[in-house]
Design a protein around this motif. Structure first.
Motif, PDB file in Angstrom:
ATOM      1  N   UNK A  85      26.485 125.568  11.552  1.00 55.67           N
ATOM      2  CA  UNK A  85      27.384 124.755  11.818  1.00 55.67           C
ATOM      3  C   UNK A  85      27.881 124.135  10.719  1.00 55.67           C
ATOM      4  N   UNK A  86      28.658 123.213  10.740  1.00 54.06           N
ATOM      5  CA  UNK A  86      28.737 121.839  10.546  1.00 54.06           C
ATOM      6  C   UNK A  86      28.788 121.399   9.012  1.00 54.06           C
ATOM      7  N   UNK A  87      28.322 122.500   8.058  1.00 57.59           N
ATOM      8  CA  UNK A  87      28.160 121.580   6.232  1.00 57.59           C
ATOM      9  C   UNK A  87      29.343 122.592   5.961  1.00 57.59           C
ATOM     10  N   UNK A  88      30.797 121.786   5.049  1.00 60.81           N
ATOM     11  CA  UNK A  88      31.748 122.296   4.497  1.00 60.81           C
ATOM     12  C   UNK A  88      31.554 123.530   3.535  1.00 60.81           C
ATOM     13  N   UNK A  89      32.157 123.894   2.987  1.00 60.37           N
ATOM     14  CA  UNK A  89      32.238 125.190   2.048  1.00 60.37           C
ATOM     15  C   UNK A  89      32.095 124.790   0.621  1.00 60.37           C
ATOM     16  N   UNK A  90      32.088 124.214   0.545  1.00 61.04           N
ATOM     17  CA  UNK A  90      31.603 122.916  -0.961  1.00 61.04           C
ATOM     18  C   UNK A  90      30.513 122.786  -0.915  1.00 61.04           C
ATOM     19  N   UNK A  91      29.629 122.922   0.806  1.00 60.06           N
ATOM     20  CA  UNK A  91      28.255 122.446   0.439  1.00 60.06           C
ATOM     21  C   UNK A  91      27.704 124.170  -0.430  1.00 60.06           C
ATOM     22  N   UNK A  92      28.280 125.419  -0.521  1.00 58.95           N
ATOM     23  CA  UNK A  92      27.538 126.653  -1.262  1.00 58.95           C
ATOM     24  C   UNK A  92      28.412 127.042  -2.570  1.00 58.95           C
ATOM     25  N   UNK A  93      28.712 126.217  -2.725  1.00 58.39           N
ATOM     26  CA  UNK A  93      29.257 127.063  -4.636  1.00 58.39           C
ATOM     27  C   UNK A  93      30.269 125.766  -5.282  1.00 58.39           C
ATOM     28  N   UNK A  94      30.149 126.004  -6.129  1.00 58.61           N
ATOM     29  CA  UNK A  94      30.511 124.806  -6.888  1.00 58.61           C
ATOM     30  C   UNK A  94      31.418 125.876  -8.435  1.00 58.61           C
ATOM     31  N   UNK A  95      32.638 125.444  -8.953  1.00 54.07           N
ATOM     32  CA  UNK A  95      33.291 126.405  -9.972  1.00 54.07           C
ATOM     33  C   UNK A  95      33.600 125.724 -11.049  1.00 54.07           C
ATOM     34  N   UNK A  96      32.749 123.998 -11.063  1.00 52.96           N
ATOM     35  CA  UNK A  96      32.659 123.433 -12.138  1.00 52.96           C
ATOM     36  C   UNK A  96      32.357 123.730 -13.404  1.00 52.96           C
ATOM     37  N   UNK A  97      31.421 124.881 -13.570  1.00 53.22           N
ATOM     38  CA  UNK A  97      30.531 125.822 -14.379  1.00 53.22           C
ATOM     39  C   UNK A  97      30.901 126.618 -15.083  1.00 53.22           C
ATOM     40  N   UNK A  98      32.409 127.289 -14.573  1.00 50.81           N
ATOM     41  CA  UNK A  98      33.369 128.472 -14.836  1.00 50.81           C
ATOM     42  C   UNK A  98      34.951 127.040 -15.759  1.00 50.81           C
ATOM     43  N   UNK A  99      35.134 125.967 -15.510  1.00 48.79           N
ATOM     44  CA  UNK A  99      36.357 125.476 -15.983  1.00 48.79           C
ATOM     45  C   UNK A  99      36.492 125.058 -17.430  1.00 48.79           C
ATOM     46  N   UNK A 118      20.110 126.454   5.418  1.00 55.54           N
ATOM     47  CA  UNK A 118      18.425 125.432   5.666  1.00 55.54           C
ATOM     48  C   UNK A 118      17.821 124.701   5.181  1.00 55.54           C
ATOM     49  N   UNK A 119      18.638 124.475   3.707  1.00 56.47           N
ATOM     50  CA  UNK A 119      18.798 123.622   2.850  1.00 56.47           C
ATOM     51  C   UNK A 119      18.093 123.239   2.320  1.00 56.47           C
ATOM     52  N   UNK A 120      17.760 124.767   1.164  1.00 55.36           N
ATOM     53  CA  UNK A 120      17.163 125.690   0.006  1.00 55.36           C
ATOM     54  C   UNK A 120      18.641 124.675  -1.648  1.00 55.36           C
ATOM     55  N   UNK A 121      17.845 123.649  -1.835  1.00 59.13           N
ATOM     56  CA  UNK A 121      19.246 122.697  -2.839  1.00 59.13           C
ATOM     57  C   UNK A 121      19.696 123.859  -4.099  1.00 59.13           C
ATOM     58  N   UNK A 122      19.835 124.921  -3.836  1.00 59.97           N
ATOM     59  CA  UNK A 122      20.704 125.910  -5.404  1.00 59.97           C
ATOM     60  C   UNK A 122      22.183 126.116  -4.392  1.00 59.97           C
ATOM     61  N   UNK A 123      22.593 126.728  -5.231  1.00 58.69           N
ATOM     62  CA  UNK A 123      24.019 126.677  -5.143  1.00 58.69           C
ATOM     63  C   UNK A 123      24.886 127.879  -6.304  1.00 58.69           C
ATOM     64  N   UNK A 124      25.965 128.351  -5.624  1.00 59.03           N
ATOM     65  CA  UNK A 124      26.272 129.411  -6.014  1.00 59.03           C
ATOM     66  C   UNK A 124      27.501 129.011  -7.433  1.00 59.03           C
ATOM     67  N   UNK A 125      27.001 129.755  -8.193  1.00 60.21           N
ATOM     68  CA  UNK A 125      28.132 128.996  -9.177  1.00 60.21           C
ATOM     69  C   UNK A 125      29.182 130.143 -10.027  1.00 60.21           C
TER      70      UNK A 125
END
Length: 326
Positions: free
Chosen positions: A312-326, A96-103
């Protein structure tokens, strides 16, 4: 330039260098859970008690919440820095547009079940027909009950649904005011089992019947991935250590939880909650605790879309990132 001027210049440059070397984030990190304290939050309390945060120069405040939506709003408003919520709530908010991400995602599958008593058992979905089920507003099983019925050939019109206050669900079930209850194996099930004779409780794991959604996740503002990436990496590393420390010594983890839990349940219940929680957190030698599998996010997206909770229409990468776990 005379010697005095040169000396003053060097001192000034040294002061600037010391400022640059200061930590990017020296304030306490406010971490907010989506609900009241429960055994499921054990990695965070173990990490704090064992000094995992302090060794990384982090000061952590752990606070209870009053629902995932309220916690996510508080995160966005800057009142909190980290939200610990079920992943589907975060995914819906992001859609819905909230600028947050699952990390980080600690439970690839939420440990959801449908429980009943042995005299009116529900062992497979079809057994729900003719039963009365107690559901709560915002309950995952309640939100997806129609989808669950459709997936498993259950006639939903033959199941009486009763919406109940979360505070009275367990007593109503134990006194058989309702036949069936949705339950988290990491929270409700140990509480109920303690109040019933052995073998009385029957549990059906709904993840085996198509209701497979991710569980406990760490969510931060999207802007903080870059702005405070180092601090968030340290935080997640400390929590990952907490997972393994709890796994290595469940009795110690139980004592830590009860120490930090005002009016906690019995030692047996807390231990059972912790054991169920650790079972829901798989060990992966290739990745650290909290690593997010893209296939799981894509699977969750499909299920959330069937219920109209995800655009629909957003890629899965819009929801999460593993960048902080690398």
């Amino acid at each position: 330039m005379n010697r005095n001027c040169l000396k003053r210049l060097l001192l000034a440059l040294g002061a600037c260098a010391s400022l640059i070397a200061l930590p990017v984030w020296s304030q306490p990190l406010n971490v907010r859970f989506s609900w009241k304290i429960k055994g499921e939050y054990v990695p965070f309390f173990v990490a704090r008690e064992e000094g995992n945060f302090s060794r990384r120069k982090l000061e952590i405040n752990l606070g209870e919440g009053a629902g995932a939506q309220a916690v996510l709003t508080s995160l966005l408003q800057g009142n909190d820095d980290v939200a610990i919520v079920p992943a589907p709530f975060a995914m819906t908010a992001i859609s819905k547009g909230m600028p947050v991400k699952i990390v980080a995602l600690y439970q690839p599958l939420a440990p959801l079940s449908i429980i009943s008593l042995s005299d009116k058992p529900v062992r497979v979905p079809k057994d729900l027909e003719g039963k009365m089920i107690g559901l709560a507003v915002g309950d995952t099983v309640a939100d997806y009950f129609d989808v669950f019925c459709k997936k498993n050939g259950v006639d939903c019109t033959k199941v009486k649904r009763v919406t109940m206050d979360p505070q009275v669900r367990l007593p109503q079930f134990i006194t058989q005011k309702v036949d069936v209850l949705s339950s988290y194996a990491t929270v409700d099930t140990p509480l109920i089992e303690e109040k019933l004779p052995p073998g009385k409780l029957v549990s059906m794991d709904v993840t085996h019947y198509g209701l497979a959604l991710p569980g406990m996740a760490v969510v931060i503002k999207s802007s903080d991935i870059a702005a405070r990436g180092g601090v968030m990496r340290d935080f997640l590393a400390a929590v990952g250590e907490g997972v393994e420390q709890a796994r290595a010594n469940v009795p110690a983890a139980t004592r830590i939880m009860r120490k930090n839990w005002t009016a906690s349940p019995s030692e047996n219940v807390v231990r059972r909650q912790i054991e169920a929680t650790l079972q829901s957190m798989p060990q992966n030698k290739s990745h650290p605790s909290g690593w997010i599998d893209d296939a799981l996010i894509s699977q969750a997206m499909a299920l959330l879309q069937t219920n109209g909770q995800l655009n629909a229409g957003q890629p899965s990468s819009a929801y999460y990132t593993n960048d902080l776990l690398k």
